[in-house]
Scaffold this motif. Structure first.
Motif, PDB file in Angstrom:
ATOM      1  N   VAL A   1      -4.110   3.120   5.497  1.00 59.18           N
ATOM      2  CA  VAL A   1      -4.018   1.955   4.633  1.00 59.18           C
ATOM      3  C   VAL A   1      -4.230   0.695   5.458  1.00 59.18           C
ATOM      4  O   VAL A   1      -4.012   0.682   6.662  1.00 59.18           O
ATOM      5  CB  VAL A   1      -2.664   1.873   3.894  1.00 59.18           C
TER       6      VAL A   1
ATOM      7  N   PHE B   1      -4.191   8.008   0.584  1.00 59.01           N
ATOM      8  CA  PHE B   1      -3.955   6.682   0.012  1.00 59.01           C
ATOM      9  C   PHE B   1      -3.991   6.786  -1.499  1.00 59.01           C
ATOM     10  O   PHE B   1      -4.894   7.392  -2.073  1.00 59.01           O
ATOM     11  CB  PHE B   1      -5.026   5.692   0.482  1.00 59.01           C
TER      12      PHE B   1
ATOM     13  N   LYS C   1      -9.313   7.058   3.376  1.00 60.28           N
ATOM     14  CA  LYS C   1      -8.277   7.335   2.383  1.00 60.28           C
ATOM     15  C   LYS C   1      -7.764   8.758   2.519  1.00 60.28           C
ATOM     16  O   LYS C   1      -6.614   9.052   2.228  1.00 60.28           O
ATOM     17  CB  LYS C   1      -8.841   7.174   0.965  1.00 60.28           C
TER      18      LYS C   1
ATOM     19  N   GLN D   1       0.841  -1.187   0.000  1.00 64.93           N
ATOM     20  CA  GLN D   1       0.000   0.000   0.000  1.00 64.93           C
ATOM     21  C   GLN D   1       0.880   1.243   0.000  1.00 64.93           C
ATOM     22  O   GLN D   1       1.936   1.263   0.625  1.00 64.93           O
ATOM     23  CB  GLN D   1      -0.911   0.011   1.226  1.00 64.93           C
TER      24      GLN D   1
ATOM     25  N   ASP E   1      -6.922  -1.576  -3.240  1.00 60.20           N
ATOM     26  CA  ASP E   1      -7.180  -1.123  -1.872  1.00 60.20           C
ATOM     27  C   ASP E   1      -7.393  -2.343  -0.980  1.00 60.20           C
ATOM     28  O   ASP E   1      -8.420  -3.000  -1.056  1.00 60.20           O
ATOM     29  CB  ASP E   1      -8.422  -0.216  -1.867  1.00 60.20           C
TER      30      ASP E   1
ATOM     31  N   ARG F   1     -13.567   0.348   4.990  1.00 60.10           N
ATOM     32  CA  ARG F   1     -12.916   1.615   5.294  1.00 60.10           C
ATOM     33  C   ARG F   1     -13.678   2.462   6.302  1.00 60.10           C
ATOM     34  O   ARG F   1     -13.372   3.633   6.475  1.00 60.10           O
ATOM     35  CB  ARG F   1     -12.750   2.419   4.011  1.00 60.10           C
TER      36      ARG F   1
END
Length: 159
Positions: free
Chosen positions: A78, A53, A73, A33, A58, A68
């Motif tokens: 990450v 990010f 992000k 990542q 992802d 998430r």
């Protein structure tokens, strides 16, 4: 049912089973990542830092990472697994460092050939490897420090 029909059926079932198992493994695999660090210069000489990010894959969308909801992000969060890499990059030759000063332990390798020194190289990049099975799953908060700018907080979710 004839012999060839049975053979064809068995072949199709086996092919489906192998393909299904293979694609599940690929989807579950964590990839490195990347966090992009963006510095904006303000009037009066001040600056702001933002971590975001960036990447085609992802890891937070992986079922094991559970999404998430707690890993935005927009703050550079990450998701990764044990023994995988996380990298940070800043524009130009600017330097930065990563500091675990938010109460979280350091989840990265600190000795040996994969040692993370928490400081960017001359090209503005840093790459660190998460330790092995001794690193508990969870959220690891850290600060990103860019000289002459206020530090910002981000985090890594290890699943």
């Amino acid at each position: 049912m004839g012999f060839f029909k049975k053979l064809k059926l068995v072949t199709v079932v086996l092919l489906f089973a192998v393909t299904s198992g293979f694609s599940t493994t690929i989807l579950a695999e964590a990839v490195e990542q990347k966090v992009r660090i963006e510095v904006s210069k303000l009037d009066g000489g001040d600056c702001t830092v933002q971590a975001v990010f960036k990447g085609d894959h992802d890891n937070c969308t992986n079922d094991n990472a559970k999404g998430r909801a707690d890993c935005s992000k927009d703050v550079g969060c990450v998701c990764t697994r044990q023994e995988k890499h996380v990298s940070w990059q800043i524009d130009g030759n600017q330097s930065f460092s990563i500091v675990f000063d938010q109460g979280s332990p350091n989840p990265f390798v600190t000795k040996g050939s994969n040692e993370c020194n928490f400081k960017s190289n001359k090209k503005g990049k840093l790459r660190c490897r998460v330790k092995g099975k001794d690193v508990p799953k969870g959220d690891y908060k850290y600060s990103i420090v860019v000289p002459e700018c206020p530090a910002i907080e981000s985090h890594i979710k290890i699943y």
